[in-house]
Write a protein that holds these residues in place. Structure first.
Motif, PDB file in Angstrom:
ATOM      1  N   TYR A  25       0.875  -1.175   0.000  1.00 44.68           N
ATOM      2  CA  TYR A  25       0.000   0.000   0.000  1.00 44.68           C
ATOM      3  C   TYR A  25       0.908   1.219   0.000  1.00 44.68           C
ATOM      4  N   VAL A  26       0.805   2.037  -1.045  1.00 42.70           N
ATOM      5  CA  VAL A  26       1.716   3.147  -1.247  1.00 42.70           C
ATOM      6  C   VAL A  26       1.006   4.482  -1.061  1.00 42.70           C
ATOM      7  N   LYS A  27       1.715   5.388  -0.427  1.00 40.91           N
ATOM      8  CA  LYS A  27       1.316   6.796  -0.365  1.00 40.91           C
ATOM      9  C   LYS A  27       2.460   7.579  -1.005  1.00 40.91           C
ATOM     10  N   ALA A  28       2.198   8.188  -2.160  1.00 40.93           N
ATOM     11  CA  ALA A  28       3.206   8.993  -2.845  1.00 40.93           C
ATOM     12  C   ALA A  28       2.802  10.458  -2.741  1.00 40.93           C
ATOM     13  N   VAL A  29       3.795  11.344  -2.666  1.00 38.09           N
ATOM     14  CA  VAL A  29       3.516  12.775  -2.550  1.00 38.09           C
ATOM     15  C   VAL A  29       4.337  13.540  -3.586  1.00 38.09           C
ATOM     16  N   LEU A  34       2.960  16.372 -11.713  1.00 34.64           N
ATOM     17  CA  LEU A  34       4.069  15.723 -12.419  1.00 34.64           C
ATOM     18  C   LEU A  34       5.009  15.036 -11.435  1.00 34.64           C
ATOM     19  N   GLU A  35       5.373  15.736 -10.370  1.00 31.09           N
ATOM     20  CA  GLU A  35       6.243  15.147  -9.349  1.00 31.09           C
ATOM     21  C   GLU A  35       5.546  13.987  -8.649  1.00 31.09           C
ATOM     22  N   LEU A  36       4.249  14.088  -8.467  1.00 29.22           N
ATOM     23  CA  LEU A  36       3.488  12.993  -7.859  1.00 29.22           C
ATOM     24  C   LEU A  36       3.606  11.726  -8.712  1.00 29.22           C
ATOM     25  N   LEU A  37       3.439  11.854 -10.019  1.00 30.17           N
ATOM     26  CA  LEU A  37       3.552  10.694 -10.904  1.00 30.17           C
ATOM     27  C   LEU A  37       4.973  10.125 -10.887  1.00 30.17           C
ATOM     28  N   GLU A  38       5.974  10.997 -10.869  1.00 30.36           N
ATOM     29  CA  GLU A  38       7.364  10.535 -10.779  1.00 30.36           C
ATOM     30  C   GLU A  38       7.586   9.738  -9.499  1.00 30.36           C
ATOM     31  N   LEU A  69      -7.714  11.458 -13.301  1.00 30.54           N
ATOM     32  CA  LEU A  69      -6.374  11.403 -12.717  1.00 30.54           C
ATOM     33  C   LEU A  69      -6.033  10.036 -12.137  1.00 30.54           C
ATOM     34  N   GLU A  70      -7.009   9.367 -11.509  1.00 34.10           N
ATOM     35  CA  GLU A  70      -6.740   8.035 -10.968  1.00 34.10           C
ATOM     36  C   GLU A  70      -6.442   7.043 -12.093  1.00 34.10           C
ATOM     37  N   ASN A  71      -7.220   7.116 -13.168  1.00 34.81           N
ATOM     38  CA  ASN A  71      -6.981   6.235 -14.305  1.00 34.81           C
ATOM     39  C   ASN A  71      -5.634   6.539 -14.951  1.00 34.81           C
ATOM     40  N   LEU A  72      -5.252   7.820 -15.004  1.00 29.69           N
ATOM     41  CA  LEU A  72      -3.953   8.201 -15.530  1.00 29.69           C
ATOM     42  C   LEU A  72      -2.821   7.627 -14.666  1.00 29.69           C
ATOM     43  N   LEU A  73      -2.948   7.740 -13.347  1.00 24.08           N
ATOM     44  CA  LEU A  73      -1.957   7.167 -12.439  1.00 24.08           C
ATOM     45  C   LEU A  73      -1.853   5.658 -12.643  1.00 24.08           C
ATOM     46  N   ASP A 145      -4.041  19.058  -1.419  1.00 22.74           N
ATOM     47  CA  ASP A 145      -4.118  20.044  -0.348  1.00 22.74           C
ATOM     48  C   ASP A 145      -2.960  21.002  -0.582  1.00 22.74           C
ATOM     49  N   ASP A 146      -2.052  21.125   0.376  1.00 24.97           N
ATOM     50  CA  ASP A 146      -0.861  21.942   0.155  1.00 24.97           C
ATOM     51  C   ASP A 146       0.113  21.239  -0.783  1.00 24.97           C
ATOM     52  N   LYS A 147      -0.049  19.922  -0.952  1.00 23.35           N
ATOM     53  CA  LYS A 147       0.724  19.138  -1.915  1.00 23.35           C
ATOM     54  C   LYS A 147      -0.200  18.072  -2.497  1.00 23.35           C
ATOM     55  N   TRP A 148       0.256  17.379  -3.512  1.00 24.40           N
ATOM     56  CA  TRP A 148      -0.494  16.291  -4.123  1.00 24.40           C
ATOM     57  C   TRP A 148      -0.141  14.989  -3.420  1.00 24.40           C
ATOM     58  N   THR A 149      -1.147  14.149  -3.184  1.00 23.85           N
ATOM     59  CA  THR A 149      -0.954  12.854  -2.535  1.00 23.85           C
ATOM     60  C   THR A 149      -1.738  11.791  -3.289  1.00 23.85           C
ATOM     61  N   ALA A 150      -1.090  10.655  -3.542  1.00 18.49           N
ATOM     62  CA  ALA A 150      -1.764   9.526  -4.191  1.00 18.49           C
ATOM     63  C   ALA A 150      -1.619   8.294  -3.314  1.00 18.49           C
ATOM     64  N   TYR A 151      -2.684   7.523  -3.250  1.00 21.48           N
ATOM     65  CA  TYR A 151      -2.690   6.236  -2.564  1.00 21.48           C
ATOM     66  C   TYR A 151      -3.015   5.164  -3.594  1.00 21.48           C
ATOM     67  N   PHE A 152      -2.291   4.035  -3.540  1.00 21.36           N
ATOM     68  CA  PHE A 152      -2.591   2.927  -4.442  1.00 21.36           C
ATOM     69  C   PHE A 152      -1.964   1.655  -3.880  1.00 21.36           C
ATOM     70  N   VAL A 153      -2.419   0.522  -4.391  1.00 21.59           N
ATOM     71  CA  VAL A 153      -1.950  -0.782  -3.940  1.00 21.59           C
ATOM     72  C   VAL A 153      -1.270  -1.502  -5.098  1.00 21.59           C
ATOM     73  N   LEU A 154      -0.113  -2.093  -4.794  1.00 24.95           N
ATOM     74  CA  LEU A 154       0.609  -2.930  -5.751  1.00 24.95           C
ATOM     75  C   LEU A 154       0.385  -4.385  -5.372  1.00 24.95           C
ATOM     76  N   ASP A 155      -0.085  -5.181  -6.314  1.00 18.39           N
ATOM     77  CA  ASP A 155      -0.350  -6.597  -6.106  1.00 18.39           C
ATOM     78  C   ASP A 155       0.967  -7.356  -6.229  1.00 18.39           C
ATOM     79  N   ILE A 156       1.363  -8.041  -5.143  1.00 22.03           N
ATOM     80  CA  ILE A 156       2.620  -8.796  -5.171  1.00 22.03           C
ATOM     81  C   ILE A 156       2.373 -10.293  -5.064  1.00 22.03           C
TER      82      ILE A 156
END
Length: 156
Positions: A25-29, A34-38, A69-73, A145-156
């Motif tokens: 379970y990932v939280k990226a900021v 653009l930086e969020l996707l990176e 945006l979620e589909n793009l991520l 909010d003050d920055k971009w945040t994404a949450y997603f799950v990687l299936d391992i």
């Protein structure tokens, strides 16, 4: 709000792995989308290998398209995973240099373009971690909010 239990924090604060049963379970900021996707892409590769051991010897263009945006991520991460599975290239650096939003009738279309830099995975040179089978929509969301945040799950 549910309290997040961090099980790993990237030393540079670009992403976090949160507690999850069985998957990652990932939280990226990021300071912008653009930086969020990176950083989301870096979290993907860091889960599979110690990216500090990957040399910047190969470069590949990566692009994705989504209806929100979620589909793009999702599709961006899927495109990065395709680079790994098709050529066994582990990326240590990612750069998103283009985001386009186009209106098609009543719908929006998002396109992103960038590059990944790395090398072919070699178990004698790289510390392998887990094999990511797929990106999932499970728990996926993007917040601003003050920055971009994404949450997603990687299936391992």
């Amino acid at each position: 709000m549910v309290e997040e239990k961090i099980v790993y924090e990237d030393p540079e604060g670009r992403f976090y792995y949160l507690e999850h049963t069985g998957d990652i379970y990932v939280k990226a900021v990021g300071s912008d989308i653009l930086e969020l996707l990176e950083n989301a892409g870096l979290a993907l590769f860091e889960s599979m290998v110690d990216t500090k051991s990957v040399r910047p010897v190969l470069e590949r263009s990566v692009s994705a398209e989504g209806f929100d945006l979620e589909n793009l991520l999702y599709r961006w991460l899927e495109a990065l995973l395709t680079v790994y599975y098709s050529e066994r290239i582990m990326c240590r650096d990612l750069e998103v240099h283009k985001l386009e939003i186009e209106r098609r009738g009543n719908e929006l279309n998002y396109r992103v373009g960038g590059r990944c830099v790395g090398e072919v995975f070699d178990p004698s040179l790289h510390e392998g971690r887990v094999e990511v089978k797929a990106v999932t929509y499970s728990l996926m969301r993007i917040l601003k909010d003050d920055k971009w945040t994404a949450y997603f799950v990687l299936d391992i």
